[in-house]
Enzyme design. Structure first.
Site, short mmCIF file in Angstrom:
data_model
loop_
_atom_site.label_atom_id
_atom_site.label_comp_id
_atom_site.label_asym_id
_atom_site.label_seq_id
_atom_site.Cartn_x
_atom_site.Cartn_y
_atom_site.Cartn_z
CE LYS A 187 -0.90 -3.23 -4.06
NZ LYS A 187 -0.59 -1.67 -3.87
CE1 TYR B 142 -1.90 -0.51 -6.46
CE2 TYR B 142 -0.89 -1.42 -8.39
CZ TYR B 142 -0.99 -0.72 -7.13
OH TYR B 142 0.51 -0.25 -6.59
#
EC number: 4.1.3.3
Length: 307
Positions: free
Chosen positions: A173, A143
């Site tokens: 992400k 992330y």
């Protein structure tokens, strides 16, 4: 991780965490929340306990209870459920990773620690590796959110060679705005069949052109049905419609930002649009005035009614 992993694509809702008026997690909302995403927004994958979900403001036990509730109510309905397990303490992240595996999550994601920051990409890869080792059979997604973590490492540098250290690694992400770095991530991921999901909702079109495989975002909780139209138009080569939808989406976000569009405002907007009681944010975030959220909800209504 031996079995072939289903690739994470399309829209993924970064879920809010429902709280009671007293500030406790409200698990009674989750079942209706799942149905709302699927039936009203045509969004069938979720990212739980991330930034939108105030994950770093929740206790480890609260995060476990939320993840378990999403797994329970999403079983047989949701396509993929990714649990964010990032914490300041690697021990907490490892505990959450093991728990995600035990409840049948489809994958885990980890953000960089942001108090004691990794000094280079090697240090961050090692952190991700040690978390992943606690749930080696679950796909791991990095992330990348430099705007919140203050970690100024390029995601492409973190990805470089990571598959040799983390066999379960499946993608990123990407919630930064550096399209050059994003493009390098997409390029590196192509031969590895990873997923690159974009996380800056109002700039999705630029990321689609670079070849991202989907998007994770907060606004897909209540604008997912519109963004799904945009994805379909893009995939069908209708670039004029795609651009028009992106421009309309940008107008909504720009209006919201003039009023102050943080997680607490976004959460109240979700309550106004969906009818689901999301409740207040947790301190240090302050509750959003209802009138502000209603103004944004009206802007969303005007945008969607014309489509």
């Amino acid at each position: 991780m031996s079995q072939r992993v289903k690739k994470l694509t399309g829209l993924v809702a970064a879920t809010f965490t429902p709280l009671t008026a007293e500030g406790e997690i409200n698990l009674s909302v989750i079942a209706a929340y799942v149905d709302y995403l699927i039936e009203k927004q045509n969004v069938k994958s979720v990212f739980v306990n991330g930034t939108t979900g105030e994950g770093c403001s929740l206790t480890v036990d609260e995060r476990k209870h939320l993840a378990a509730a999403w797994c329970q109510h999403g079983k047989g309905k949701l396509e993929q459920l990714i649990v964010h397990v990032g914490c300041m303490s690697i021990k907490d992240s490892q505990e959450l990773a093991r728990h995600a595996a035990s409840i049948g999550a489809d994958g885990i994601s980890v953000i960089s620690p942001s108090y004691f920051k990794p000094i280079n990409a090697d240090a961050l890869r090692l952190f991700i590796k040690e978390v992943s080792a606690s749930a080696p059979d679950l796909p791991m997604y990095y992330y990348h959110l430099p705007g919140m973590t203050g970690v100024a490492l390029e995601a492409a540098d973190v990805l470089n060679g990571i598959e040799r250290e983390i066999p379960s690694f499946q993608g990123v992400k990407y919630s930064g705005t550096d399209l050059r770095d994003l493009g390098q991530c997409v390029c590196y991921s192509q031969s590895r069949d990873w997923s690159v999901l974009y996380g800056v909702d109002e700039q999705l079109l630029g990321a689609l052109v670079l070849g991202v495989h989907g998007a994770v975002g907060s606004t897909y909780n209540y604008l997912g049905h519109i963004v799904n139209q945009m994805l379909s138009a893009f995939n069908n080569g209708n670039h004029t419609q795609t651009r028009d939808l992106q421009f309309g989406f940008m107008e909504v976000i720009t209006f919201a930002r003039t009023l102050g569009f943080d997680v607490s405002v976004n959460k109240q907007v979700m309550s106004e649009v969906s009818g689901l009681p999301m409740g207040p944010p947790r301190l240090p975030l302050l509750p959003c005035p209802v009138s502000k959220a209603q103004a944004i909800a009206q802007k969303i209504h005007n945008f969607t009614q014309g489509l």
